[in-house]
Design a protein around this motif. Sequence first.
Motif, PDB file in Angstrom:
ATOM      1  N   GLY A   1      19.934  52.278  89.302  1.00  0.00           N
ATOM      2  CA  GLY A   1      18.856  51.338  89.578  1.00  0.00           C
ATOM      3  C   GLY A   1      18.425  51.386  91.027  1.00  0.00           C
ATOM      4  N   LYS A   2      18.598  50.311  91.731  1.00  0.00           N
ATOM      5  CA  LYS A   2      18.133  50.195  93.108  1.00  0.00           C
ATOM      6  C   LYS A   2      19.250  50.371  94.131  1.00  0.00           C
ATOM      7  N   LEU A   3      20.344  50.996  93.755  1.00  0.00           N
ATOM      8  CA  LEU A   3      21.418  51.215  94.721  1.00  0.00           C
ATOM      9  C   LEU A   3      20.933  52.141  95.823  1.00  0.00           C
ATOM     10  N   PRO A   4      21.145  51.771  97.078  1.00  0.00           N
ATOM     11  CA  PRO A   4      20.738  52.672  98.156  1.00  0.00           C
ATOM     12  C   PRO A   4      21.659  53.881  98.175  1.00  0.00           C
ATOM     13  N   SER A   5      21.094  55.047  98.329  1.00  0.00           N
ATOM     14  CA  SER A   5      21.932  56.236  98.351  1.00  0.00           C
ATOM     15  C   SER A   5      21.744  57.046  99.629  1.00  0.00           C
ATOM     16  N   ASP A   6      20.774  56.680 100.428  1.00  0.00           N
ATOM     17  CA  ASP A   6      20.478  57.433 101.640  1.00  0.00           C
ATOM     18  C   ASP A   6      20.870  56.607 102.854  1.00  0.00           C
ATOM     19  N   ILE A   7      22.035  56.885 103.408  1.00  0.00           N
ATOM     20  CA  ILE A   7      22.488  56.095 104.555  1.00  0.00           C
ATOM     21  C   ILE A   7      21.870  56.571 105.865  1.00  0.00           C
ATOM     22  N   PHE A   8      21.376  57.804 105.881  1.00  0.00           N
ATOM     23  CA  PHE A   8      20.738  58.368 107.076  1.00  0.00           C
ATOM     24  C   PHE A   8      19.304  58.720 106.695  1.00  0.00           C
ATOM     25  N   ASN A   9      18.484  57.682 106.589  1.00  0.00           N
ATOM     26  CA  ASN A   9      17.136  57.849 106.045  1.00  0.00           C
ATOM     27  C   ASN A   9      16.136  58.351 107.085  1.00  0.00           C
ATOM     28  N   ASN A  10      14.921  58.590 106.632  1.00  0.00           N
ATOM     29  CA  ASN A  10      13.877  59.133 107.509  1.00  0.00           C
ATOM     30  C   ASN A  10      13.515  58.197 108.645  1.00  0.00           C
ATOM     31  N   ASN A  11      13.601  56.884 108.438  1.00  0.00           N
ATOM     32  CA  ASN A  11      13.309  55.948 109.521  1.00  0.00           C
ATOM     33  C   ASN A  11      14.274  56.153 110.686  1.00  0.00           C
ATOM     34  N   LEU A  12      15.549  56.353 110.372  1.00  0.00           N
ATOM     35  CA  LEU A  12      16.536  56.587 111.422  1.00  0.00           C
ATOM     36  C   LEU A  12      16.324  57.961 112.064  1.00  0.00           C
ATOM     37  N   LYS A  13      15.977  58.943 111.273  1.00  0.00           N
ATOM     38  CA  LYS A  13      15.721  60.279 111.815  1.00  0.00           C
ATOM     39  C   LYS A  13      14.511  60.263 112.748  1.00  0.00           C
ATOM     40  N   ASP A  14      13.500  59.453 112.413  1.00  0.00           N
ATOM     41  CA  ASP A  14      12.324  59.338 113.278  1.00  0.00           C
ATOM     42  C   ASP A  14      12.701  58.820 114.657  1.00  0.00           C
ATOM     43  N   LEU A  15      13.668  57.906 114.724  1.00  0.00           N
ATOM     44  CA  LEU A  15      14.115  57.389 116.018  1.00  0.00           C
ATOM     45  C   LEU A  15      14.773  58.476 116.862  1.00  0.00           C
ATOM     46  N   LEU A  16      15.365  59.458 116.209  1.00  0.00           N
ATOM     47  CA  LEU A  16      16.091  60.512 116.917  1.00  0.00           C
ATOM     48  C   LEU A  16      15.257  61.753 117.217  1.00  0.00           C
ATOM     49  N   LYS A  17      14.042  61.832 116.670  1.00  0.00           N
ATOM     50  CA  LYS A  17      13.238  63.049 116.820  1.00  0.00           C
ATOM     51  C   LYS A  17      13.040  63.446 118.278  1.00  0.00           C
ATOM     52  N   LYS A  18      12.890  62.479 119.137  1.00  0.00           N
ATOM     53  CA  LYS A  18      12.665  62.760 120.561  1.00  0.00           C
ATOM     54  C   LYS A  18      13.832  63.538 121.168  1.00  0.00           C
ATOM     55  N   TYR A  19      15.031  63.342 120.635  1.00  0.00           N
ATOM     56  CA  TYR A  19      16.227  63.953 121.208  1.00  0.00           C
ATOM     57  C   TYR A  19      16.681  65.188 120.435  1.00  0.00           C
ATOM     58  N   LYS A  20      15.956  65.528 119.389  1.00  0.00           N
ATOM     59  CA  LYS A  20      16.329  66.674 118.554  1.00  0.00           C
ATOM     60  C   LYS A  20      15.971  67.966 119.272  1.00  0.00           C
ATOM     61  N   VAL A  21      16.904  68.897 119.265  1.00  0.00           N
ATOM     62  CA  VAL A  21      16.673  70.196 119.876  1.00  0.00           C
ATOM     63  C   VAL A  21      15.942  71.064 118.872  1.00  0.00           C
ATOM     64  N   ASP A  22      14.777  71.573 119.288  1.00  0.00           N
ATOM     65  CA  ASP A  22      14.004  72.460 118.418  1.00  0.00           C
ATOM     66  C   ASP A  22      14.517  73.878 118.607  1.00  0.00           C
ATOM     67  N   LYS A  23      14.768  74.507 117.497  1.00  0.00           N
ATOM     68  CA  LYS A  23      15.189  75.901 117.561  1.00  0.00           C
ATOM     69  C   LYS A  23      13.944  76.774 117.625  1.00  0.00           C
ATOM     70  N   GLU A  24      13.906  77.632 118.636  1.00  0.00           N
ATOM     71  CA  GLU A  24      12.774  78.532 118.768  1.00  0.00           C
ATOM     72  C   GLU A  24      12.943  79.689 117.804  1.00  0.00           C
ATOM     73  N   VAL A  25      11.830  80.138 117.305  1.00  0.00           N
ATOM     74  CA  VAL A  25      11.853  81.300 116.427  1.00  0.00           C
ATOM     75  C   VAL A  25      12.115  82.517 117.299  1.00  0.00           C
TER      76      VAL A  25
END
Length: 144
Positions: free
Chosen positions: A102-126
């Motif tokens: 049903g409505k049990l949460p299954s995503d403990i590390f959701n996109n909202n939290l990832k959005d907060l961390l995007k600024k600190y994420k290291v981008d891998k260059e091709v």
Amino acid sequence: MSEYCTIQEVIRITHTTPEKMGINDEENPTEFENTLTQWIRYASALIDDYTENPLTAEDIANETTKKIVYEDVASRIVANRCALSEAYKNYSVVQIDDWDNGKLPSDIFNNNLKDLLKKYKVDKEVETASNIGMYVVTGEDLWK
């Protein structure tokens, strides 16, 4: 690896107790703290793995924005895990072979939290070739 939040921060967000988590504090007085500590380590590892940019000693010493964001995200990941634990504890399967959560949460590390961390994420260059070789066939020195 650093632990990015404390047990007190998690309790402040969740207001969880050993009883709410189904832990008998009298039989095992350290289980509650050990569980939360393990979840904090897990949350910190998730952040490090996602950003590939762990906190440095300088971040910790200077109370940088990065440190504050990591603390917030880590405590929210653990809070989500506490909520998931509570939901699993209280959820009962109504029908045989009915495994729909049903409505049990299954995503403990959701996109909202990832959005907060995007600024600190290291981008891998091709990886691309830095030198492109060019050769010309002129025929010079063929008939000497």
